[in-house]
Design a protein around this motif. Structure first.
Motif, PDB file in Angstrom:
ATOM      1  N   PHE A  94     -10.602  54.152  21.836  1.00  0.00           N
ATOM      2  CA  PHE A  94     -11.758  54.368  20.642  1.00  0.00           C
ATOM      3  C   PHE A  94     -13.268  54.408  21.451  1.00  0.00           C
ATOM      4  N   PRO A  95     -14.098  55.087  20.759  1.00  0.00           N
ATOM      5  CA  PRO A  95     -15.365  55.292  21.519  1.00  0.00           C
ATOM      6  C   PRO A  95     -16.252  53.779  21.334  1.00  0.00           C
ATOM      7  N   LYS A  96     -15.457  52.846  22.066  1.00  0.00           N
ATOM      8  CA  LYS A  96     -15.981  51.300  21.800  1.00  0.00           C
ATOM      9  C   LYS A  96     -15.969  50.795  23.232  1.00  0.00           C
ATOM     10  N   SER A 141     -18.012  51.031  28.238  1.00  0.00           N
ATOM     11  CA  SER A 141     -17.333  51.763  27.426  1.00  0.00           C
ATOM     12  C   SER A 141     -16.226  52.337  27.932  1.00  0.00           C
ATOM     13  N   PHE A 143     -14.447  54.813  28.022  1.00  0.00           N
ATOM     14  CA  PHE A 143     -14.591  56.178  28.307  1.00  0.00           C
ATOM     15  C   PHE A 143     -14.940  56.172  30.074  1.00  0.00           C
TER      16      PHE A 143
ATOM     17  N   PHE B 163      -8.252  59.625  17.437  1.00  0.00           N
ATOM     18  CA  PHE B 163      -9.117  58.314  17.099  1.00  0.00           C
ATOM     19  C   PHE B 163      -8.426  57.622  15.830  1.00  0.00           C
ATOM     20  N   ARG B 180     -14.685  51.870  10.653  1.00  0.00           N
ATOM     21  CA  ARG B 180     -14.845  51.380  11.795  1.00  0.00           C
ATOM     22  C   ARG B 180     -14.685  52.297  12.991  1.00  0.00           C
ATOM     23  N   ILE B 181     -14.166  53.363  12.992  1.00  0.00           N
ATOM     24  CA  ILE B 181     -13.878  54.101  14.125  1.00  0.00           C
ATOM     25  C   ILE B 181     -14.572  55.592  13.635  1.00  0.00           C
ATOM     26  N   PRO B 184     -18.604  55.426  12.697  1.00  0.00           N
ATOM     27  CA  PRO B 184     -19.600  55.056  14.118  1.00  0.00           C
ATOM     28  C   PRO B 184     -19.649  56.310  14.842  1.00  0.00           C
ATOM     29  N   ALA B 185     -18.537  56.664  15.202  1.00  0.00           N
ATOM     30  CA  ALA B 185     -18.502  57.795  16.327  1.00  0.00           C
ATOM     31  C   ALA B 185     -19.162  59.214  15.628  1.00  0.00           C
ATOM     32  N   TYR B 281     -21.989  55.842  23.652  1.00  0.00           N
ATOM     33  CA  TYR B 281     -20.477  55.921  23.697  1.00  0.00           C
ATOM     34  C   TYR B 281     -20.067  56.777  24.767  1.00  0.00           C
ATOM     35  N   ALA B 282     -21.051  57.372  25.297  1.00  0.00           N
ATOM     36  CA  ALA B 282     -20.273  58.392  26.515  1.00  0.00           C
ATOM     37  C   ALA B 282     -19.941  57.687  27.888  1.00  0.00           C
TER      38      ALA B 282
END
Lengths: 248, 282
Positions: A94-96, A141, A143, B163, B180-181, B184-185, B281-282
């Motif tokens: 996930f982007p977390k 992150s 990623f 995701f 939650r996924i 936010p993304a 996030y990146a």
């Protein structure tokens, strides 16, 4: 223990799985092999009901986990998926942060005890052989990790909610050889505590890591036996042809 | 003629055409700035018009426009975002959703003057709000809602299904997966779409004409039931129907410049916010 009895499955009018019955023992590694489109991934996704997400599908037959039909009306699907973890073909963190990725399953289950979450995150990352590589950057992150690390993170994420079964859908097909061998080693260790079912395109991989192998073709389970037997002395001619590379 | 030359000619034409687009934008900006910069002063920005709107500033119109931006955002954002979440995450791809989507697109195609008349009939007269910020905000909010829905839907669709599957596979419910996924993304792109849609409506004249805009009202609004002046309408008034058009021409350009500046500031801040958020996030 996993068991299917006369499973048939359709995507719309397409008959994707034909009358499949099999038994998978606890704490074993079972590999599904077969040409593309043979139904092995569809069959795998029956066990955590991921096929439910696809519209216009239809299932007959029974799919049992520890004797209970997981498709009966009283089954709570989210509860089932806590017991049956899954690792996908392409790593899908996930982007977390790394930490939040592993903690996610516990949190959606309503766990709010921070100490317990922290302990489970550490244990899971250790079980997935990733802890030493990420312990200093848990708040970074996900990623930022390499593809192989991301896939081990996804395995850790699945382990965190203490499933008894782990489904893997070609978990190493998007990875380089070094990362692949790490995942294979990991599967070997995880077998002690989990029942593992893995779909793979790579026959050497199936031969290396699995105890039992099922060969699928055109929606049918052609042969299901001890891995040694399937690769050295298969009962069916189709299996022989496939593993020797005559088609597929 | 050989392939290489033909390709060079084609690309040169494309390049010139895209430069022309940028050129037109700069022409407009340059023209307005050149004509309008002269009247811009602290006093112009902070005082009310005087002398039959031939002198003084545009402060009430700036305040009015900002009120309408905030008000229409309060109407369009919650409704638009929630219905986009419903159509793209929950409703699947059935007939109902397709119908909703077609109707949303039709709504976007309705001329803004029609929204103005509708707003006057429903909010001003039938619901009895009179010419007021609330009537104008509701009208502008309806006008911008299709844009909010579409940009939010696109932001949600851009989130890869892997995701969602990963989340479901960990025993998450649909609501948990969305909140939650997915949200936010998608947040950086959603917020950008929202800000851009707000920028779009700040320049609308027709919908506010019959619902909120005052011809001349030097005092500031004291509630959502007050009438206000607004920049686009004020610009129209002093450009074509004022008491002394020649004398107010520079003020009209100044008003246009302020309006464009507000829209530009909104758009630039949208892209800054998006860059900041997506870096996380990146």
């Amino acid at each position: 223990m996993l068991e299917t009895i006369n499973i048939n499955f359709w995507y719309g009018a397409f008959h994707a799985l034909k009358d499949i019955s099999m038994k998978i023992e606890r704490n074993t590694v079972t590999a599904f092999i077969g040409p593309s489109g043979c139904g092995k991934s569809t069959f795998l996704r029956l066990f955590n009901r991921m096929n439910d997400l696809i519209p216009d599908t239809h299932l007959t037959g029974e799919c049992l986990i520890d004797g209970k039909n997981i498709y009966s009306k009283t089954v709570d699907v989210t509860g089932l998926r806590k017991n049956v973890g899954m690792v996908f073909q392409k790593p899908n963190p996930f982007p977390k942060t790394i930490y939040d990725n592993v903690a996610y399953g516990l949190r959606v289950d309503g766990e709010s005890n921070r100490g317990l979450i922290a302990r489970r995150v550490e244990e899971s990352l250790k079980s997935a052989a990733l802890w030493d590589e990420v312990k200093d950057k848990l708040k970074k992150s996900a990623f930022e990790l390499s593809g192989g690390q991301q896939q081990r993170l996804c395995i850790a994420r699945a382990l965190a909610i203490s499933p008894s079964v782990i489904l893997m859908d070609e978990p190493a097909s998007a990875l380089d050889p070094v990362s692949t061998s790490k995942i294979e080693d990991l599967i070997h260790t995880l077998k002690r505590d989990y029942t593992i079912v893995i779909v793979t395109h790579n026959m050497q991989q199936a031969a290396r890591i699995s105890d039992r192998t099922g060969f699928f073709m055109l929606g049918e389970l052609i042969e299901f036996n001890d891995t040694k037997k399937v690769f050295l002395n298969p009962d069916r001619e189709e299996t022989q042809n496939y593993i020797t590379g005559r088609f597929g | 003629m050989n392939k290489q030359i033909r390709q060079n000619i084609a690309f040169t034409v494309f390049r010139l055409l895209s430069l022309a687009v940028v050129g037109i934008l700069f022409w407009i900006l340059g023209f307005i700035t050149y004509k309008g910069i002269g009247v811009i002063s602290w006093q112009f920005l902070t005082t009310a018009p005087t002398d039959g709107m031939t002198a003084g500033g545009i402060f009430p119109a700036i305040v009015g426009t900002l009120c309408l931006i905030a008000g229409s955002a309060a109407v369009a954002f919650p409704l638009g975002i929630l219905s986009a979440i419903y159509t793209s995450e929950y409703a699947g791809d059935g007939k109902v959703v397709r119908f909703i989507r077609i109707m949303t697109n039709n709504l976007a195609g309705i001329p803004s003057i029609v929204f103005g008349l509708f707003g006057m009939s429903l909010f001003v007269n039938t619901m009895g709000f009179g010419d007021s910020i609330i009537a104008g905000s509701l009208t502008l909010g309806l006008l911008t809602m299709p844009l909010v829905i579409r940009t939010t839907e696109e932001a949600l669709k851009a989130i890869p299904d892997t995701f969602r599957q990963g989340s479901y596979a960990l025993g998450a419910s649909k609501l948990q997966t969305v909140s939650r996924i997915v949200l936010p993304a998608a947040f950086p792109n959603i917020i950008t779409g929202l800000i851009l849609s707000v920028g779009r409506i700040s320049g609308e004249t027709a919908p506010i004409l019959f619902t909120v805009a005052a011809y001349f009202l030097p005092q500031l609004p004291d509630s959502i039931y007050s009438q206000v002046m607004a920049l686009p309408y004020h610009l129209y008034v002093i450009a074509v129907s004022g008491t002394d058009l020649e004398a107010t021409r520079p003020m009209a350009y100044g008003t246009a410049l302020v309006l464009i500046a507000i829209v530009l500031i909104i758009n630039v801040s949208a892209s800054i916010i998006r860059k900041k958020l997506s870096k996380r996030y990146a």
